[in-house]
Design an enzyme around this catalytic site. Structure first.
Site, short mmCIF file in Angstrom:
data_model
loop_
_atom_site.label_atom_id
_atom_site.label_comp_id
_atom_site.label_asym_id
_atom_site.label_seq_id
_atom_site.Cartn_x
_atom_site.Cartn_y
_atom_site.Cartn_z
NE ARG A 77 -3.33 2.51 2.64
CZ ARG A 77 -3.22 3.37 3.66
NH1 ARG A 77 -2.52 3.07 4.74
NH2 ARG A 77 -3.83 4.53 3.61
CG HIS A 121 -1.05 8.88 3.30
ND1 HIS A 121 -1.14 7.53 3.55
CD2 HIS A 121 -0.64 9.43 4.46
CE1 HIS A 121 -0.79 7.29 4.82
NE2 HIS A 121 -0.48 8.43 5.39
CD GLU A 166 -4.63 7.72 9.63
OE1 GLU A 166 -4.13 8.81 9.98
OE2 GLU A 166 -4.24 6.63 10.08
CG ASN A 299 -4.88 3.43 8.72
OD1 ASN A 299 -4.99 2.42 8.02
ND2 ASN A 299 -4.44 4.58 8.25
CE1 TYR A 301 0.27 2.91 13.53
CE2 TYR A 301 -1.66 3.99 12.59
CZ TYR A 301 -0.41 3.41 12.43
OH TYR A 301 0.16 3.33 11.19
CD GLU A 361 -1.33 4.02 7.99
OE1 GLU A 361 -1.06 4.49 9.11
OE2 GLU A 361 -1.54 4.72 6.99
C1 FCB Z 1 -1.06 7.29 10.60
C2 FCB Z 1 -0.67 7.80 9.24
C3 FCB Z 1 0.67 7.30 8.76
C4 FCB Z 1 1.68 7.24 9.89
C5 FCB Z 1 1.11 6.52 11.08
C6 FCB Z 1 2.07 6.38 12.23
O1 FCB Z 1 -1.95 8.20 11.18
O2 FCB Z 1 -1.63 7.42 8.28
O3 FCB Z 1 1.09 8.12 7.72
O4 FCB Z 1 2.10 8.51 10.20
O5 FCB Z 1 -0.04 7.17 11.52
#
Ligand code: FCB
Length: 457
Positions: A77, A121, A166, A299, A301, A361
């Site tokens: 990607r 992006h 995002e 995505n 985290y 992600e």
């Molecule tokens: C996300 C972004 C990516 C990267 C990660 C850590 O929010 O999409 O570009 O910065 O975080």
């Protein structure tokens, strides 16, 4: 050793984005983007750096594709830099910029790697920002034309398209918090931006489909599971608000449910919207945004734990608190919370029923450097990925149609306002020499891919 197997067709991949890795900022006619402008404005990027050179991927893409191949990676990607294609956002096409992505895609296909292209992006052409950027409907229209040209040129070979990465970050970090380009702090502008980003997605999907027959098209949202810090009604309400602000504001319209009414009311009450509400919405926009997609990218985290603020007039600005000890954070200051991914995937599946999901992600920032033997022993990253892969597999057992998983990131790279201080790569990049060193996590990932299974201990 016990392992958890994945379905045969499961797509294991890695992700990157144009501004974070390409460099070659003024080469072959590339125009200025809002990230060029922002990163060169004093005080905006923590370590004062920018993406002028980054990983020099623009010149080294063949080496990077070969590296992916050697790691057994079959899905990649990446994103396309709008200002390479239209240096001033619209109008004059810059063929050399388009040709770069043609060469990249050909190299990927030759290496047996399937391209997943993200159209936005975050590197908006600066000229469009000068007109108001995503606060303007005309930017959504320009995005559609840009998407048409890219899909027409690459659409015979690229069969997986992501319109936006995002939208929360584009609008809220960029126009409200000001931590990302264009660096504004204006809530009303951010809400207008969020609508135009979503509108541009809805307008672009049918255009991409018509230019790239048989392609699958979707959008990537960054989602954050939210939970209250205490059972109090106030903390529950703070959690409702945060979930609305971060998740539902984007999920609801994309899945045909309009903007959440509780959030419109909160925003009006806080003065973030006028009493008439979101006035940039025109008749038909919500139907456009609700276009059926082939997949949703998520995505993931971290999670958020919410506590209501004691200040009554700031009722709508709940505070995030940390309940996990610092030892369980990555170097971004993000808590490691794998089970949040399982919860999130199940929730999105049960509440919104996307046809198919990808984790587009997930990854971790740890700066473990090469040792004397040249090896990067990033055990924490291996544990992080393993636990998140397991969480994803558990969600699939609950019926989630998860089709693939992209590790962020292939390379250490320019981490936006954090500059080069944060290293998310499974491959170490020595920025001075541009040498790449696969970290232990990359070697571990190679075995996950080849076994199509994750070791559980
Ligand atoms: C996300 C972004 C990516 C990267 C990660 C850590 O929010 O999409 O570009 O910065 O975080």
């Amino acid at each position: 050793m016990s392992t958890l197997r994945f379905p045969n067709e499961f797509a294991w991949g890695v992700a990157t984005s144009s501004y974070q890795i390409e460099g070659a900022a003024t080469e072959d006619g590339r125009g200025e983007s809002i990230w060029d402008r922002f990163s060169k404005t004093a005080g905006k990027v923590e370590d004062g750096t920018n993406g002028d050179v980054a990983c020099d991927h623009y010149h080294r893409f063949r080496e990077d594709v070969a590296l992916m191949k050697s790691l057994g990676i079959k899905h990649y990607r990446f994103s396309i830099a709008w200002p390479r294609i239209f240096p001033t956002g619209r109008g004059r096409l810059n063929q050399p910029g388009l040709d770069f992505y043609g060469r990249l895609v050909d190299a990927l296909l030759e290496a047996g790697i399937e391209p997943f292209a993200t159209l936005y992006h975050w590197d908006l052409p600066q000229v469009l920002q000068d007109e108001g950027g995503w606060t303007r409907r005309s930017t959504a229209e320009a995005f559609v034309e840009y998407s048409r040209v890219v899909a027409r040129s690459l659409g015979d070979r690229v069969k997986k398209w992501i319109t936006h990465n995002e939208p929360w970050c584009t609008s809220m970090l960029g126009y409200m918090e000001g931590r990302h380009a264009p660096g504004l702090k204006d809530y009303r502008a951010a809400l207008a931006a969020s609508h135009h980003v979503l509108l541009s997605h809805g307008l672009a999907v049918p255009v991409i489909r018509s230019e790239s027959p048989g392609a699958e098209v979707g959008i990537t949202l960054n989602l954050v599971p939210a939970e209250p810090a205490s059972p109090s009604a106030a903390d529950h309400d703070a959690t409702r608000h945060f979930d609305g602000f971060f998740n539902r504001w984007f999920l609801d319209p994309v899945f045909g449910r309009h903007y959440p009414a509780d959030m419109v009311a909160d925003y009006i009450a806080a003065g973030h919207l006028p009493p008439e509400g979101l006035t940039v919405v025109q008749p038909g926009d919500l139907q456009t945004i609700a276009v059926k997609c082939d997949f949703l990218g998520i995505n993931y985290y971290n999670r958020a734990v919410l506590r209501s603020t004691a200040v009554p007039e700031a009722r709508n600005e709940p505070r995030k608190v940390f309940v996990a000890p610092e030892k369980d954070w990555t170097e971004m200051g993000w808590e490691v919370y794998p089970d949040g991914l399982r919860e999130l995937l199940l929730r999105v599946h049960l509440e919104y029923r996307p046809r198919k999901l990808y984790v587009t992600e997930n990854g971790a920032s740890y700066s473990t450097p090469p040792g004397a033997d040249g090896r990067v022993k990033d055990e924490k990253r291996i544990a992080f990925l393993r636990d998140h892969f397991i969480a994803a597999r558990r969600a699939m057992e609950g019926g989630v149609p998860l089709a693939g998983y992209f590790v962020w990131s292939l390379l250490d790279n320019f981490e936006w306002d954090r500059g080069y201080s944060q290293r998310f790569g499974i491959v170490w990049v020595d920025y001075a020499s541009q040498q790449r060193i696969p970290k232990d996590s990359a070697l571990w990932y190679r075995s996950v891919i080849s076994e199509n299974a994750v070791p559980t201990v």
